[in-house]
Design an enzyme around this catalytic site. Structure first.
Site, mmCIF file in Angstrom:
data_model
loop_
_atom_site.group_PDB
_atom_site.id
_atom_site.type_symbol
_atom_site.label_atom_id
_atom_site.label_comp_id
_atom_site.label_asym_id
_atom_site.label_seq_id
_atom_site.Cartn_x
_atom_site.Cartn_y
_atom_site.Cartn_z
ATOM 1 N N TYR A 126 0.829 -1.215 0.000
ATOM 2 C CA TYR A 126 0.000 0.000 0.000
ATOM 3 C C TYR A 126 0.857 1.257 0.000
ATOM 4 O O TYR A 126 0.357 2.350 0.235
ATOM 5 C CB TYR A 126 -0.923 -0.008 1.225
ATOM 6 N N LYS A 173 3.873 -14.685 5.708
ATOM 7 C CA LYS A 173 4.203 -15.666 4.670
ATOM 8 C C LYS A 173 5.724 -15.675 4.509
ATOM 9 O O LYS A 173 6.282 -15.592 3.413
ATOM 10 C CB LYS A 173 3.495 -15.275 3.357
ATOM 11 N N ASP A 230 -5.801 -6.549 5.543
ATOM 12 C CA ASP A 230 -6.955 -6.079 4.774
ATOM 13 C C ASP A 230 -7.925 -7.234 4.529
ATOM 14 O O ASP A 230 -9.147 -7.115 4.704
ATOM 15 C CB ASP A 230 -6.446 -5.499 3.444
#
Lengths: 338, 116
Positions: A126, A173, A230
């Site tokens: 973002y 991750k 999100d």
């Protein structure tokens, strides 16, 4: 009444103004002393100011340091910057706090869900760093920094400790994105050492999604980078009944903005049809932020009671009440209990 | 019968590509960099972690790290060789940088995001 608080009210557009009026009615009746200062934000500002977020609004929030915000919509396919994203950037609201708690009246297949998500709100994909690096290849930079990761973890642990939470997991991750998610996880682990009384661990994001829908009761608090946050915060909202009851707070070191995360539903604007609960529970979060626990608890109890009776609830939970009738029912319930 | 990959490649459309600027990723612990024009390139904005920090208002609360994206836009028609000259000049001025990304317009449209 105790201390007076000055709060910026951002009604937004679409159904935002009628929702915020209903919420104000309830909060003002709770015994808390708030001076509301109204400012513009959203689509309605475009014609008047040429921007979705006028400077006057920014200055007012900077002065008051706390705001309650109604829903806004970002126009798709235009050059206008999202008001929400700009607010996060301008005030460095790095912590997006999204609780997901079962509401008894909403029938769900689980006995218990009580999760607080702490989404890092300013970094990751973002950061708005995107390029067409050739005529057939686009790239987006995923930006993760040590201080950005450290402070969201520290914020989460501190919040958890202050609110009696027992367990925090870092969602990542890092098995694939070893540098970026690896840094996020390293910072989390470093912070965890400062809070030995809180159990900490980590979980890979895809496994976390599966575990959330299989057995959400196992989770307490989650700390997530922006993109996973999100997605998983909406997943958690879905688990407890959708965005209609999902509160949210965007918090920085110097400012906090409380808001519902649903859209402005412009097709229902002026019909007083929509459920104001998401903004109301965001307002309850705000009251707790302002150390007004008694007022927050009073509203929460009355809201649950009204929902449980189902006499004065909005269409989305099987009733016919208007937005303001639902709010008035909560006020009446508070007064009846007093 | 073409494969999906072959079909996909066949849909590629020719686009007119024009060099219009450079995003420079500068590393410094001395705060927001300041630049004079360097040849035909003028610094248009600087962002940190994706948030614009120059020109304009910067919240005192804003977290800044030591890695700045500095967008230089061309003030006239430029070629790739001008970028090489620019990089040499920037390095000689003592700036330490991690990467440079050429900015292109594709069929007249910017192939790069704006800053928040």
């Amino acid at each position: 009444m105790g201390k007076q608080h000055v709060v910026t009210m951002l009604p937004g557009e679409g159904t935002g103004p009628e929702i915020c009026e209903a919420v104000r009615l309830v909060i003002d009746a709770s015994g808390v002393d708030i001076k509301w200062e109204y400012e513009d934000i959203g689509l309605d500002c475009l014609e008047k100011y040429g921007t979705l977020l006028p400077d006057k609004t920014i200055q007012n929030i900077a002065k008051n340091k706390v705001a309650l915000k109604g829903p806004t919509t970002t126009p798709i396919g235009t050059g206008h910057k999202s008001a929400n994203v700009t607010l996060r950037k301008v005030f460095d609201l790095y912590a997006n706090v999204r609780p997901a708690k079962l509401i008894p009246v909403l029938k769900r297949p689980w006995d218990k869900i009580d999760i607080i998500n702490f989404r890092e709100n300013t970094e990751d994909c973002y950061a708005a760093i995107e390029h067409m690096v050739s005529d057939e290849v686009a790239q987006c930079l995923k930006v993760i920094t040590w201080p950005g990761s450290y402070r969201i973890a520290d914020f989460a642990f501190k919040w958890a400790k202050a609110n009696g939470r027992k367990k925090i997991f870092c969602v990542h991750k890092a098995n694939i994105m070893k540098m970026t998610d690896g840094l996020f996880l390293d910072a989390f682990r470093e912070v965890a050492k400062k809070y030995p009384d809180i159990e900490s661990g980590d979980i890979i994001v895809d496994n976390c999604c599966m575990q959330l829908v299989r057995n959400p009761a196992q989770f307490d608090c989650l700390v997530l980078p922006n993109l996973y946050g999100d997605i998983l915060t909406d997943l958690c909202a879905g688990l407890v009944g959708g965005l209609g009851f999902a509160p949210g707070a965007n918090v920085g070191d110097g400012c906090a903005i409380f808001e519902a995360v649903h859209g402005s539903a412009p097709k229902y604007a002026g019909m007083k049809k929509v459920n104001p609960s998401a903004v109301l529970v965001s307002g309850i979060m705000m009251l707790r932020w302002l150390n007004e626990e008694a007022a927050a608890a009073r509203i929460e109890k009355a809201m649950f009671a009204v929902l449980d009776e189902r006499k004065h609830v909005t269409y989305d939970v099987g009733g016919t009440a208007k937005t303001d009738e639902y709010a008035q029912a909560i006020v009446d319930k508070m007064h009846a209990k007093a | 019968m073409p494969t999906f990959t072959e079909t996909a490649k066949a849909t590629k459309k020719k686009k007119e590509i024009k060099l219009v600027g450079i995003d420079m990723y500068i590393i410094t612990d001395k705060g927001i960099p300041k630049f004079d024009d360097i040849g035909p390139f003028k610094c248009e904005f600087i962002s940190n972690r994706g948030t614009k920090v120059w020109p304009g208002f910067v919240s005192p609360d804003l977290l800044q790290v030591n890695w700045y994206r500095c967008r230089f836009m061309a003030t006239k028609d430029v070629q790739d060789a001008d970028v090489n000259t620019f990089l040499d000049a920037l390095t000689k001025k003592g700036w330490w940088w991690s990467a440079a990304q050429k900015l292109w317009n594709y069929d007249g449209e910017a192939g790069f995001s704006k800053a928040y």
